[in-house]
Design a protein around this motif. Structure first.
Motif: not given
Length: 730
Positions: A611, A667-668, A658, A651, A653-655
């Motif tokens: 991230t 999710p942010p 995960e 999003e 980067q969030h995936r």
């Protein structure tokens, strides 16, 4: 000296040449030419021998001195002639009386040299003594230098050279001491004379008396030998007269032998006290080197390390052997220079002896050519030759004996010096052969060392070239910075490992010697380098799953910044200063030891893996008596609009996070809340902000909120103070 008129007639046949042939030296060398003959045949033999000497052109004095030079100890044996049998005496000895030749021998006494022939040697006795002592000291230093271990590594043949050099040096030293002792006896009368010029000392008087007794005994022995020859051919009344004269001579000889024995016993205890300064100093110098003659206490030959191990060794071993051979070559060069200086010193020390020896030989030849007084008188007046023949014969015999004694004394001092010169020449040849062998070994080891260094340098250059090619390929074809960083670290590790292997096996080959100290080295490293070892262990935690990577934003020890380097012992952080939402590099680099990870009170903060966003918040103070709900909703919508511009990137980067963590996470998104703080209502709006573009996004959001407040009456009425945008974390 007694004269017997009754025996003078037979004594006329004794000439100067017969006196020469009757000397102990001549008789010891040619017994079959003289003692095995009767008196009648001896006269013919003398004439025959005189004719032979004239034919070959060799004077009798020269032959005598040559024989004397070959037998240095014959003058001592001359004091006790061989026992004469009853067959030779014709039964002249009484049955109950032993012959006088069996009496105690007289100890040899130093006979002064003739100043006319020994002027080169007696020019300055004190300076001569100093030269002898300097030579002895130089010889001892030379022997110690040759005996010292000069070579530690070499071939087995070098040990043979070393042993030969040590033996030659020992022979040189022993020859120098022999010559010094002989010359001390030669110079003893002159040193004693110079010690007391006004009045002779007690020891000098005793020595003078011993010399007088020795000369008297020699004269009596000559008379005895003549009477024994006369008694063998005498007939009638002459036999009784000769026996009476023989008994009188033998009685006088026994008396003089008794006097000589008393003088020897008298000077026995005072001999060491009356020794000359030179003789005493020679003995003292010789006592400082007891191992010169005692082989049991002499230093053993050192063992040489074989060159085979050096040929197969590393750079360090070859360099050590090379410097050892260089030191050996320098030692041999110094020893060669010392050999040349010592040879020059021996030549100068031997020169006066050679001149004196030549003068002595010339004097002997002159005595042979010059007729004796009896021969001159017989030629002039034959009637007067009988009365003085015995005394003239004794005088001639004494002159030859003194000349022979002087010749032998000079030879005893000069022959060791001549042998010393020969040993020095052999020593120089052995040293040159030894140095040639060392030079060959030096060139061999130097060539092997240069070859090994060239191979190591070529291997290092090859590794460097391959590393450069690897770096360029990585920079060209690997676009991902993180993966490029990983390939760069791998390149460094491989290059370092290969370089270390090459250097270790190139410089060191004897690892067995390190095994003994491995335990001590490990314990020392554990105690003295515990911080370094702890940092090295922490490095593996830093590069682990949740470790630190280059480019990560971390906070440690109240320092926030981006990681720019992770080493085995330290990592480097580019410091970043936060001014609200603005984060700028300060230009400083913070350096931390890897061991800081194991400190309990120093936490490390870093971004989530994969991230590159952070959380910012907007704080707005609202009026409770206004429509704050509508104002809050409109400001939230404004923040949402700004977030929508980069929401897709966050999003993504969030995936990725995960997938890396293998677990679902919320999710942010934009979050908001109204709180009562500081005596009023406050609106808190949290939203994700890109880490590298946070300042630009916050600027867009600030402009949008200000425009909203300025254009919307409801919002403007509900907002008490302007909004505040700041980072949620430090």
């Amino acid at each position: 000296m007694l004269s017997h008129p009754s025996a003078s007639a037979p004594l006329q046949r004794t000439t100067c040449l017969e006196t020469v042939c009757c000397t102990p030296v001549y008789s010891a060398v040619f017994p079959f030419l003289w003692h095995d003959r009767n008196d009648q045949s001896r006269g013919g033999f003398i004439r025959l021998h005189r004719s032979l000497l004239r034919r070959v052109g060799l004077p009798a004095g020269t032959a005598l001195l040559m024989v004397a030079s070959l037998l240095p100890g014959e003058i001592c044996r001359a004091q006790s002639p061989r026992s004469i049998s009853s067959h030779e005496t014709g039964g002249a000895f009484p049955k109950d009386r032993p012959p006088s030749s069996q009496a105690a021998p007289v100890a040899p006494v130093p006979v002064p040299l003739d100043p006319s022939i020994a002027s080169p040697l007696l020019r300055d006795p004190a300076a001569r003594n100093q030269e002898i002592l300097r030579h002895l000291n130089a010889v001892l230093r030379y022997w110690r230098q040759a005996e010292s271990p000069m070579q530690k590594v070499g071939e087995p043949s070098d040990l043979i050279y070393r042993n030969q050099v040590v033996d030659d040096a020992a022979n040189i030293a022993m020859g120098a001491f022999q010559s010094a002792q002989a010359e001390a006896l030669l110079l003893q009368p002159y040193e004693q004379q110079s010690a007391s010029s006004a009045e002779p000392s007690r020891m000098q008087r005793i020595q003078a008396l011993r010399m007088e007794v020795a000369q008297r005994v020699t004269s009596l022995k000559l008379q005895e030998s003549i009477l024994l020859r006369q008694s063998a051919v005498a007939r009638g009344p002459q036999v009784q007269k000769i026996q009476q004269a023989l008994q009188q001579v033998q009685g006088e000889m026994e008396l003089n032998n008794a006097i000589a024995d008393a003088l020897v016993r008298l000077t026995k205890d005072s001999r060491t006290k009356g020794v000359t300064a030179l003789e005493s100093q020679v003995k003292q110098v010789e006592a400082t080197a007891p191992d010169l003659t005692n082989l049991k206490i002499r230093l053993a030959a050192p063992t040489l390390e074989s060159l085979s191990s050096a040929r197969d060794g590393g750079v360090i071993t070859k360099a050590q052997v090379l410097f050892s051979l260089l030191n050996t070559r320098s030692s041999l060069d110094r020893l060669l220079d010392t050999t040349g200086d010592l040879r020059q010193q021996v030549t100068e020390l031997r020169q006066p002896l050679i001149l004196t020896l030549r003068a002595t030989v010339a004097r002997g030849e002159q005595m042979v050519k010059t007729p004796s007084p009896s021969e001159a008188a017989a030629a002039a007046k034959p009637s007067r030759a009988k009365s003085g023949s015995l005394n003239d014969t004794a005088n001639v015999r004494k002159q030859y004996d003194d000349l022979t004694h002087n010749f032998q004394s000079i030879v005893a001092a000069s022959v060791p010096l001549s042998n010393e010169l020969l040993e020095l020449d052999q020593m120089q040849a052995a040293l040159q052969s030894w140095r040639a062998s060392v030079d060959e070994e030096y060139r061999e080891i130097l060539t092997s060392l240069l070859t090994r260094v060239a191979v190591i340098a070529a291997a290092l250059i090859l590794i460097f070239v391959l590393g450069t090619i690897w770096r360029r390929i990585t920079a060209r074809y690997v676009t991902d910075l993180r993966r490029r960083r990983q390939w760069t670290v791998l390149r460094r590790l491989i290059m370092g490992f290969l370089t270390g292997i090459i250097l270790i096996f190139g410089f060191v080959t004897q690892f067995s010697s390190l095994a003994t100290f491995a335990g001590f080295i490990t314990a020392g490293l554990a105690v003295g380098l515990q911080t370094i070892l702890l940092s090295l262990a922490a490095y593996f935690f830093i590069i682990g799953r949740y470790g630190v990577r280059v480019g990560d934003r971390i906070t440690i020890a109240n320092v926030t910044g981006d990681v720019i380097e992770v080493g085995l012992l330290r990592f480097y952080v580019l410091e970043v200063a936060s001014n609200g939402s603005l984060s700028e590099a300060t230009g400083r680099i913070a350096i931390f030891s890897n061991a800081i990870l194991f400190q309990a009170l120093t936490p490390l903060y870093k971004q989530l893996p994969g991230t590159e966003y952070t959380w910012h918040q907007v704080i707005v103070k609202l009026a409770s008596d206004k429509d704050y709900r509508t104002a809050a909703q409109r400001m939230i919508e404004c923040v949402q609009q700004i977030y929508e511009t980069y929401r897709t990137h966050v999003e993504h980067q969030h995936r990725a996070m995960e997938n890396w963590m293998d677990m679902p996470l919320d999710p942010p998104h934009v979050q908001s809340s109204i709180q009562l703080l500081d005596g009023g209502l406050q609106l808190w709006i949290r939203y994700p902000a890109a880490l590298r573009r946070a300042a630009a996004e916050d600027q867009k959001l600030s402009e949008a909120l200000l425009q909203l407040i300025a254009s919307d009456e409801t919002v403007r009425a509900a907002v008490v103070n302007p909004p505040v945008i700041q980072a949620s974390t430090k």
